[in-house]
Design a protein around this motif. Sequence first.
Motif, PDB file in Angstrom:
ATOM      1  N   PHE A 188       0.826  -1.203   0.000  1.00 32.58           N
ATOM      2  CA  PHE A 188       0.000   0.000   0.000  1.00 32.58           C
ATOM      3  C   PHE A 188       0.857   1.250   0.000  1.00 32.58           C
ATOM      4  O   PHE A 188       0.622   2.191  -0.777  1.00 32.58           O
ATOM      5  CB  PHE A 188      -0.926  -0.009   1.211  1.00 32.58           C
ATOM      6  CG  PHE A 188      -1.695   1.266   1.394  1.00 32.58           C
ATOM      7  CD1 PHE A 188      -2.782   1.557   0.584  1.00 32.58           C
ATOM      8  CD2 PHE A 188      -1.329   2.181   2.367  1.00 32.58           C
ATOM      9  CE1 PHE A 188      -3.494   2.733   0.741  1.00 32.58           C
ATOM     10  CE2 PHE A 188      -2.032   3.361   2.528  1.00 32.58           C
ATOM     11  CZ  PHE A 188      -3.115   3.632   1.716  1.00 32.58           C
ATOM     12  N   GLU A 190       3.908   1.563  -0.996  1.00 29.70           N
ATOM     13  CA  GLU A 190       4.587   1.662  -2.287  1.00 29.70           C
ATOM     14  C   GLU A 190       3.664   2.260  -3.358  1.00 29.70           C
ATOM     15  O   GLU A 190       4.047   3.183  -4.078  1.00 29.70           O
ATOM     16  CB  GLU A 190       5.059   0.260  -2.709  1.00 29.70           C
ATOM     17  CG  GLU A 190       5.574   0.170  -4.130  1.00 29.70           C
ATOM     18  CD  GLU A 190       6.805   1.049  -4.332  1.00 29.70           C
ATOM     19  OE1 GLU A 190       6.907   1.642  -5.425  1.00 29.70           O
ATOM     20  OE2 GLU A 190       7.641   1.143  -3.415  1.00 29.70           O
ATOM     21  N   ARG A 191       2.447   1.736  -3.425  1.00 30.63           N
ATOM     22  CA  ARG A 191       1.496   2.261  -4.411  1.00 30.63           C
ATOM     23  C   ARG A 191       1.210   3.725  -4.155  1.00 30.63           C
ATOM     24  O   ARG A 191       1.159   4.538  -5.078  1.00 30.63           O
ATOM     25  CB  ARG A 191       0.202   1.458  -4.342  1.00 30.63           C
ATOM     26  CG  ARG A 191       0.311   0.061  -4.893  1.00 30.63           C
ATOM     27  CD  ARG A 191      -0.993  -0.675  -4.690  1.00 30.63           C
ATOM     28  NE  ARG A 191      -2.101  -0.018  -5.379  1.00 30.63           N
ATOM     29  CZ  ARG A 191      -3.370  -0.160  -5.032  1.00 30.63           C
ATOM     30  NH1 ARG A 191      -3.694  -0.905  -4.001  1.00 30.63           N
ATOM     31  NH2 ARG A 191      -4.307   0.452  -5.724  1.00 30.63           N
ATOM     32  N   LEU A 192       1.005   4.048  -2.900  1.00 32.94           N
ATOM     33  CA  LEU A 192       0.678   5.429  -2.549  1.00 32.94           C
ATOM     34  C   LEU A 192       1.774   6.386  -3.000  1.00 32.94           C
ATOM     35  O   LEU A 192       1.516   7.387  -3.679  1.00 32.94           O
ATOM     36  CB  LEU A 192       0.454   5.515  -1.033  1.00 32.94           C
ATOM     37  CG  LEU A 192       0.106   6.883  -0.464  1.00 32.94           C
ATOM     38  CD1 LEU A 192      -1.232   7.337  -1.004  1.00 32.94           C
ATOM     39  CD2 LEU A 192       0.068   6.815   1.054  1.00 32.94           C
ATOM     40  N   VAL A 195       1.878   6.674  -6.833  1.00 31.46           N
ATOM     41  CA  VAL A 195       0.795   7.479  -7.408  1.00 31.46           C
ATOM     42  C   VAL A 195       1.052   8.956  -7.183  1.00 31.46           C
ATOM     43  O   VAL A 195       0.945   9.776  -8.111  1.00 31.46           O
ATOM     44  CB  VAL A 195      -0.552   7.060  -6.777  1.00 31.46           C
ATOM     45  CG1 VAL A 195      -1.624   8.080  -7.115  1.00 31.46           C
ATOM     46  CG2 VAL A 195      -0.960   5.688  -7.258  1.00 31.46           C
ATOM     47  N   VAL A 196       1.403   9.308  -5.966  1.00 28.25           N
ATOM     48  CA  VAL A 196       1.569  10.727  -5.644  1.00 28.25           C
ATOM     49  C   VAL A 196       2.737  11.318  -6.434  1.00 28.25           C
ATOM     50  O   VAL A 196       2.633  12.420  -6.994  1.00 28.25           O
ATOM     51  CB  VAL A 196       1.763  10.909  -4.134  1.00 28.25           C
ATOM     52  CG1 VAL A 196       2.122  12.347  -3.817  1.00 28.25           C
ATOM     53  CG2 VAL A 196       0.506  10.504  -3.397  1.00 28.25           C
TER      54      VAL A 196
END
Lengths: 210, 210
Positions: A188, A190-192, A195-196
């Motif tokens: 989570f 890592e994805r966050l 994306v940002v």
Amino acid sequence: MPAALAPEPTAPAQILSRDPRTVRSRAAVLQATVELMVERGVHTVSVDAIVERSGVAKTTVYRHWPTREALVMAAWQTLVSTDDVDPSGTMHEQLRTLALAFATRIGTPPMSLLLPDLMASSARDPKMHAMYDEVVRSRRRPVMETVQAGIAAGLLPPSTDAELVCQLILGPIAYAQLLRHAEVDTAFVERLVTVVLEAANQNMVRTTCD
Amino acid sequence: MPAALAPEPTAPAQILSRDPRTVRSRAAVLQATVELMVERGVHTVSVDAIVERSGVAKTTVYRHWPTREALVMAAWQTLVSTDDVDPSGTMHEQLRTLALAFATRIGTPPMSLLLPDLMASSARDPKMHAMYDEVVRSRRRPVMETVQAGIAAGLLPPSTDAELVCQLILGPIAYAQLLRHAEVDTAFVERLVTVVLEAANQNMVRTTCD
DNA sequence: ACTTTCCAGTACTGGACGGTATCGTAGTGT
DNA sequence: ACACTACGATACCGTCCAGTACTGGAAAGT
């Protein structure tokens, strides 16, 4: 070497007691206080319980701290850590590391149990509010600095809103961890961060709105 | 229109007392309890203070609620609201409205003062935890539904991670409002929703990471 | 009018808690 | 060796608090 003359400017009020008895007592009391704060909640910690847990006499407790509130504050002080991890690495890696450290810190004991208590106390007690700000800011600062360094190095567009980037990373983690009680795992985070940073890279996160 | 026959399925345990004296007492006690919870904090509310504030005798309090904890829980129940605003409008407008309502709710009294207390209580009390989940989820649900409806209507890419979008919107608001004590104004919410929706529109917020 | 229910007021119990006082003792620096 | 300091133990005080018992009176339903 008589050190009675040197006031030791970078050690305010702890070096005065070189007596090993006092440091033993202080340490035992503070440790017991923190333990009880975690176990039973900050506001339900009684001096009697601290005395029982630590094995230190009540008189000794009040010999070191004038009041229960002062003792609780001192216990809080032992919990403010500033372990900032910043070796070399890409900005993405650094931010991922910091975000993961943030998630772990506020998501695992003791902070996962103590932070809500601190938030509640800070709503009405100015001293607790100061402590709270110190805890939160010590975690926020390295993230902010990393983002600003990335902007300065040209890794992000110059018009990037560093503060908003910071909030977009730390916000969902805190939200998931504290408000929802969802599990925050490495994937989570890592994805966050991905994306940002991708949105920031495409100049979507600007200081001026329109 | 005699309504004595209809059991009113959506009113579990309150209709039993039609005596106006009891409803007066209950209302006065609950109101005083909420007021004191906001003013002095949940854990410092005493039954004696409630008695003094409400003008209701202590005996009467214990005639309606068996214990102090039950009374506090009943007071909490009066605070769970589900005012969901969803008229027509674009998805962007709806999300902005919902996000602003969320920010206002958790950023202004009474919730700004009570939510940290509730969080702290929920860390150790399962009943409080259930109440807490109810409060948080009631705010999260309409946001989630709006995002999912947008995906279904083709306003967002089909691979969009609705949950992550939801967290990217609510997370920074909660973070700014609760962890930092920064002011959350309309402009910030507007920018936040715009950034997140723009990123989602460009398919940056996908369900699968890589 | 009568019965029942709910109420306010007061006084009380038992316990927990914050904080203090006293005293004899054991460890500590010199 | 000696003076000193911090200590543990215990007892204590005043306060606050949750919860109960009892009373006389007022309001509700019939």
